[in-house]
Design a protein around this motif. Structure first.
Motif, PDB file in Angstrom:
ATOM      1  N   GLU A 259       0.818  -1.210   0.000  1.00  0.00           N
ATOM      2  CA  GLU A 259       0.000   0.000   0.000  1.00  0.00           C
ATOM      3  C   GLU A 259       0.858   1.269   0.000  1.00  0.00           C
ATOM      4  N   ASN A 260       0.441   2.265  -0.803  1.00  0.00           N
ATOM      5  CA  ASN A 260       1.202   3.512  -0.915  1.00  0.00           C
ATOM      6  C   ASN A 260       1.292   4.259   0.413  1.00  0.00           C
ATOM      7  N   LYS A 261       0.256   4.189   1.223  1.00  0.00           N
ATOM      8  CA  LYS A 261       0.291   4.876   2.517  1.00  0.00           C
ATOM      9  C   LYS A 261       1.390   4.298   3.410  1.00  0.00           C
ATOM     10  N   ILE A 262       1.593   3.003   3.323  1.00  0.00           N
ATOM     11  CA  ILE A 262       2.663   2.373   4.109  1.00  0.00           C
ATOM     12  C   ILE A 262       4.023   2.834   3.599  1.00  0.00           C
ATOM     13  N   VAL A 263       4.165   2.895   2.279  1.00  0.00           N
ATOM     14  CA  VAL A 263       5.435   3.343   1.691  1.00  0.00           C
ATOM     15  C   VAL A 263       5.756   4.761   2.145  1.00  0.00           C
ATOM     16  N   ARG A 264       4.753   5.647   2.116  1.00  0.00           N
ATOM     17  CA  ARG A 264       4.981   7.034   2.532  1.00  0.00           C
ATOM     18  C   ARG A 264       5.344   7.121   4.015  1.00  0.00           C
ATOM     19  N   SER A 265       4.645   6.367   4.837  1.00  0.00           N
ATOM     20  CA  SER A 265       4.933   6.399   6.274  1.00  0.00           C
ATOM     21  C   SER A 265       6.345   5.908   6.567  1.00  0.00           C
ATOM     22  N   LEU A 266       6.765   4.861   5.872  1.00  0.00           N
ATOM     23  CA  LEU A 266       8.122   4.350   6.084  1.00  0.00           C
ATOM     24  C   LEU A 266       9.163   5.373   5.644  1.00  0.00           C
ATOM     25  N   GLY A 267       8.886   6.076   4.551  1.00  0.00           N
ATOM     26  CA  GLY A 267       9.799   7.126   4.112  1.00  0.00           C
ATOM     27  C   GLY A 267       9.965   8.200   5.166  1.00  0.00           C
ATOM     28  N   GLU A 268       8.875   8.555   5.838  1.00  0.00           N
ATOM     29  CA  GLU A 268       8.941   9.551   6.908  1.00  0.00           C
ATOM     30  C   GLU A 268       9.751   9.047   8.100  1.00  0.00           C
ATOM     31  N   LEU A 269       9.857   7.721   8.230  1.00  0.00           N
ATOM     32  CA  LEU A 269      10.636   7.128   9.318  1.00  0.00           C
ATOM     33  C   LEU A 269      12.078   6.830   8.904  1.00  0.00           C
ATOM     34  N   GLY A 270      12.448   7.261   7.700  1.00  0.00           N
ATOM     35  CA  GLY A 270      13.825   7.090   7.252  1.00  0.00           C
ATOM     36  C   GLY A 270      14.115   5.763   6.595  1.00  0.00           C
ATOM     37  N   VAL A 271      13.068   5.027   6.207  1.00  0.00           N
ATOM     38  CA  VAL A 271      13.247   3.717   5.578  1.00  0.00           C
ATOM     39  C   VAL A 271      13.104   3.857   4.069  1.00  0.00           C
ATOM     40  N   SER A 272      14.135   3.462   3.346  1.00  0.00           N
ATOM     41  CA  SER A 272      14.104   3.509   1.892  1.00  0.00           C
ATOM     42  C   SER A 272      13.335   2.305   1.354  1.00  0.00           C
ATOM     43  N   VAL A 273      12.320   2.563   0.516  1.00  0.00           N
ATOM     44  CA  VAL A 273      11.499   1.500  -0.069  1.00  0.00           C
ATOM     45  C   VAL A 273      11.618   1.571  -1.583  1.00  0.00           C
ATOM     46  N   GLU A 274      12.035   0.467  -2.193  1.00  0.00           N
ATOM     47  CA  GLU A 274      12.109   0.387  -3.651  1.00  0.00           C
ATOM     48  C   GLU A 274      11.055  -0.599  -4.140  1.00  0.00           C
ATOM     49  N   ILE A 275      10.199  -0.138  -5.040  1.00  0.00           N
ATOM     50  CA  ILE A 275       9.144  -0.990  -5.587  1.00  0.00           C
ATOM     51  C   ILE A 275       9.721  -1.779  -6.760  1.00  0.00           C
ATOM     52  N   GLN A 276       9.689  -3.116  -6.647  1.00  0.00           N
ATOM     53  CA  GLN A 276      10.264  -3.994  -7.664  1.00  0.00           C
ATOM     54  C   GLN A 276       9.395  -5.233  -7.841  1.00  0.00           C
ATOM     55  N   THR A 277       9.280  -5.696  -9.081  1.00  0.00           N
ATOM     56  CA  THR A 277       8.659  -6.994  -9.308  1.00  0.00           C
ATOM     57  C   THR A 277       9.604  -8.082  -8.814  1.00  0.00           C
ATOM     58  N   GLU A 278       9.095  -9.308  -8.725  1.00  0.00           N
ATOM     59  CA  GLU A 278       9.956 -10.410  -8.293  1.00  0.00           C
ATOM     60  C   GLU A 278      11.142 -10.572  -9.242  1.00  0.00           C
ATOM     61  N   HIS A 279      10.880 -10.435 -10.534  1.00  0.00           N
ATOM     62  CA  HIS A 279      11.958 -10.572 -11.523  1.00  0.00           C
ATOM     63  C   HIS A 279      12.992  -9.455 -11.354  1.00  0.00           C
ATOM     64  N   GLU A 280      12.529  -8.225 -11.193  1.00  0.00           N
ATOM     65  CA  GLU A 280      13.450  -7.096 -11.010  1.00  0.00           C
ATOM     66  C   GLU A 280      14.268  -7.258  -9.733  1.00  0.00           C
ATOM     67  N   TRP A 281      13.627  -7.727  -8.690  1.00  0.00           N
ATOM     68  CA  TRP A 281      14.298  -7.938  -7.403  1.00  0.00           C
ATOM     69  C   TRP A 281      15.421  -8.956  -7.535  1.00  0.00           C
ATOM     70  N   ARG A 282      15.146 -10.076  -8.189  1.00  0.00           N
ATOM     71  CA  ARG A 282      16.174 -11.115  -8.330  1.00  0.00           C
ATOM     72  C   ARG A 282      17.297 -10.657  -9.253  1.00  0.00           C
ATOM     73  N   GLU A 283      16.938  -9.946 -10.324  1.00  0.00           N
ATOM     74  CA  GLU A 283      17.978  -9.428 -11.224  1.00  0.00           C
ATOM     75  C   GLU A 283      18.877  -8.427 -10.501  1.00  0.00           C
ATOM     76  N   ASP A 284      18.274  -7.596  -9.681  1.00  0.00           N
ATOM     77  CA  ASP A 284      19.039  -6.610  -8.911  1.00  0.00           C
ATOM     78  C   ASP A 284      20.006  -7.305  -7.959  1.00  0.00           C
ATOM     79  N   LEU A 285      19.546  -8.351  -7.293  1.00  0.00           N
ATOM     80  CA  LEU A 285      20.426  -9.109  -6.405  1.00  0.00           C
ATOM     81  C   LEU A 285      21.577  -9.741  -7.187  1.00  0.00           C
ATOM     82  N   GLY A 286      21.268 -10.277  -8.358  1.00  0.00           N
ATOM     83  CA  GLY A 286      22.307 -10.889  -9.178  1.00  0.00           C
ATOM     84  C   GLY A 286      23.379  -9.898  -9.584  1.00  0.00           C
ATOM     85  N   ARG A 287      22.968  -8.675  -9.934  1.00  0.00           N
ATOM     86  CA  ARG A 287      23.944  -7.644 -10.318  1.00  0.00           C
ATOM     87  C   ARG A 287      24.812  -7.233  -9.134  1.00  0.00           C
ATOM     88  N   ARG A 288      24.231  -7.254  -7.940  1.00  0.00           N
ATOM     89  CA  ARG A 288      24.949  -6.791  -6.746  1.00  0.00           C
ATOM     90  C   ARG A 288      25.490  -7.950  -5.915  1.00  0.00           C
TER      91      ARG A 288
END
Length: 364
Positions: A259-288
Motif C-alpha cells: 500500500e502507498n500509505k505504508i510506503v509514505r509512512s516508512l519514508g517519513e521514518l527514514g526507511v528507503s522503499v524500492e518498488i520492484q517486481t519479483e523478476h526485477e528484485w532477483r535481477e538486482d540481487l544478481g547484479r549486486r
C-alpha cells in the motif's frame, strides 16, 4: 597436500617480510609441514588479508590499540580475537570495537567450551543465520516456527520509530483492526524480550575466576527486507517493528502489492522503499551479488531458493524466510549478532576485578 595460496604462504615471503621460523616440507607429497612464523607483515598485504588453513603465522606491529583494532577489522573474517592487557580502559575499548564472534581477554584464543563460550564467527566466518554452536539460539535455525496466541500484556514501547509506526497503523487500509492489535501486542512483547534477552549480557557459567559473557551486538549494516507478491502487509510491518526495536533501519524491496500509505509512512521514518517486481528484485540481487557478502535478507513471502539461485548460493549471505510470528525472540534475531566474551578474572591465581565495571550489554 599444500597447494595454491597455502603453498605460496609456506614457501614465499612478501615485500618486507622475513622468516623467524621457516616452514619445512616433511614428506614428498607435501602433506606434512613444520610450522612457520614470518615477521614484518604489513597492513593491507596479501598475507594480512588472506585466510590460510595451515601451520603458518604472521606477525604485525601496531603503534596504538586503535591501529591494531583497525588491522583486525580490515579482514573479511571474524571468528576469534584476543587481547592481553592490564588496562581496564584498553579492554573496554577493544571489546566495544573489535569484530569477532568469540573474544578472549588475558587468555588463549582456543578451547571454546559449549555453553561457557558458544562458538561461531562474524562476517565470512559465519555461514547462514550465524547462531552459535552451544548457544541459546542454535536450535532456532533447525526447525520452523508458527505463531502462538498469548494474552500476556508485554511492556510499554520505548523506541520512537516503533511508537511512530504503531501510531500510523489506523491510517493503513490493508491493516485490519485485529491486525493493528496483533502488531501492537508484538511491539510490547519485543520490549520484554529486549530487556530480558537481547539487551542484557549474561554469564550462565558463573565460574568466578573467568568471566564468560554471552551478549548481542547490533548488525552493522541495514538488513534487506523483501515484501513479495501475495504477502500480508501486517506480517511485513511486524518484521519492521522488530528491526526498529533492534536498532536496525532496513532497506526495503517491495512489490506493488504494498500500500502507498505504508510506503509514505516508512519514508517519513527514514526507511528507503524500492518498488520492484519479483523478476526485477532477483535481477538486482544478481547484479549486486558481490556486494552482498556478509549481508542479511529477511523475506516476507517469496522463495528463498530463488534468491539463492540469483546470488550464486553464496554461503556468507544469510536468508531468513520463516513464517512471521509475534515472538520477538525469533523476529529480532536477523537484526542482531551473537558474541561470546571470555575474560580471565585472576592474575597468577589471585582473583582480580579488572573488568568488573565494564558494561557488557546493549543498554538501549
Amino acid at each position: 597436500p599444500a597447494s595454491g595460496k597455502l603453498l605460496s604462504a609456506l614457501t614465499t615471503c612478501g615485500p618486507g617480510e622475513s622468516w623467524l621460523v621457516e616452514p619445512t616440507k616433511l614428506d614428498k607429497s607435501g602433506q606434512l609441514w613444520t610450522p612457520g612464523v614470518r615477521d614484518g607483515v604489513a597492513a593491507g598485504s596479501e598475507f594480512h588479508l588472506t585466510e590460510y588453513f595451515g601451520p603458518i603465522l604472521g606477525l604485525m606491529t601496531a603503534r596504538t590499540l586503535d591501529e591494531a583494532i583497525g588491522m583486525v577489522n580490515a579482514i573479511d573474517y571474524g571468528l576469534t580475537s584476543g587481547l592481553h592487557s592490564l588496562s581496564s580502559g584498553e579492554i573496554e575499548r577493544w571489546l566495544d570495537t573489535v569484530d569477532g564472534g568469540n573474544l578472549y581477554v588475558n587468555r588463549g584464543t582456543t578451547g571454546a567450551i559449549v555453553q561457557r563460550q558458544p562458538f561461531g564467527g562474524w562476517k565470512k566466518s559465519s555461514v547462514g543465520a550465524g547462531a552459535k554452536a552451544g548457544g541459546p539460539n542454535y536450535l532456532f535455525g533447525l526447525g520452523s516456527w508458527v505463531d502462538a496466541e498469548t494474552r500476556a500484556r508485554g511492556a510499554d514501547v520505548t523506541v520512537e520509530r516503533v511508537q511512530a509506526l504503531i501510531a500510523a497503523l489506523p491510517d493503513f487500509d490493508t491493516v485490519t483492526v485485529s491486525g493493528q492489535a496483533w502488531l501492537t501486542r508484538a511491539a510490547r512483547f519485543d520490549e520484554v524480550t529486549w530487556h530480558n534477552e537481547f539487551g542484557a549480557a549474561r554469564d550462565v557459567s558463573n565460574v568466578g575466576v573467568e568471566r564468560n559473557v554471552f551478549r548481542y551486538r547490533r548488525f552493522p549494516e541495514p538488513v534487506i527486507v523483501r515484501f513479495s507478491d501475495g504477502a500480508e502487509p501486517t506480517e511485513f510491518l511486524r518484521v519492521l517493528l522488530a528491526a526498529f526495536r533492534a536498532g536496525n533501519i532496513p532497506l526495503v524491496s517491495a512489490s506493488a502489492w504494498l500500500e502507498n500509505k505504508i510506503v509514505r509512512s516508512l519514508g517519513e521514518l527514514g526507511v528507503s522503499v524500492e518498488i520492484q517486481t519479483e523478476h526485477e528484485w532477483r535481477e538486482d540481487l544478481g547484479r549486486r551479488e558481490k556486494e552482498l557478502s556478509g549481508r542479511r535478507i529477511r523475506l516476507v513471502g517469496g522463495s528463498p531458493a530463488a534468491i539463492m539461485m540469483a546470488t550464486g548460493g553464496r554461503p556468507d549471505l544469510a536468508i531468513w524466510s520463516g513464517p512471521v510470528v509475534t515472538a520477538g525472540r525469533i523476529e529480532m534475531l536477523p537484526f542482531l549478532r551473537e558474541q561470546a566474551v571470555s575474560i580471565t578474572a585472576h592474575r597468577f591465581g589471585t582473583p582480580n576485578h579488572l573488568t568488573d565495571d565494564i558494561e557488557m550489554g546493549l543498554l538501549s
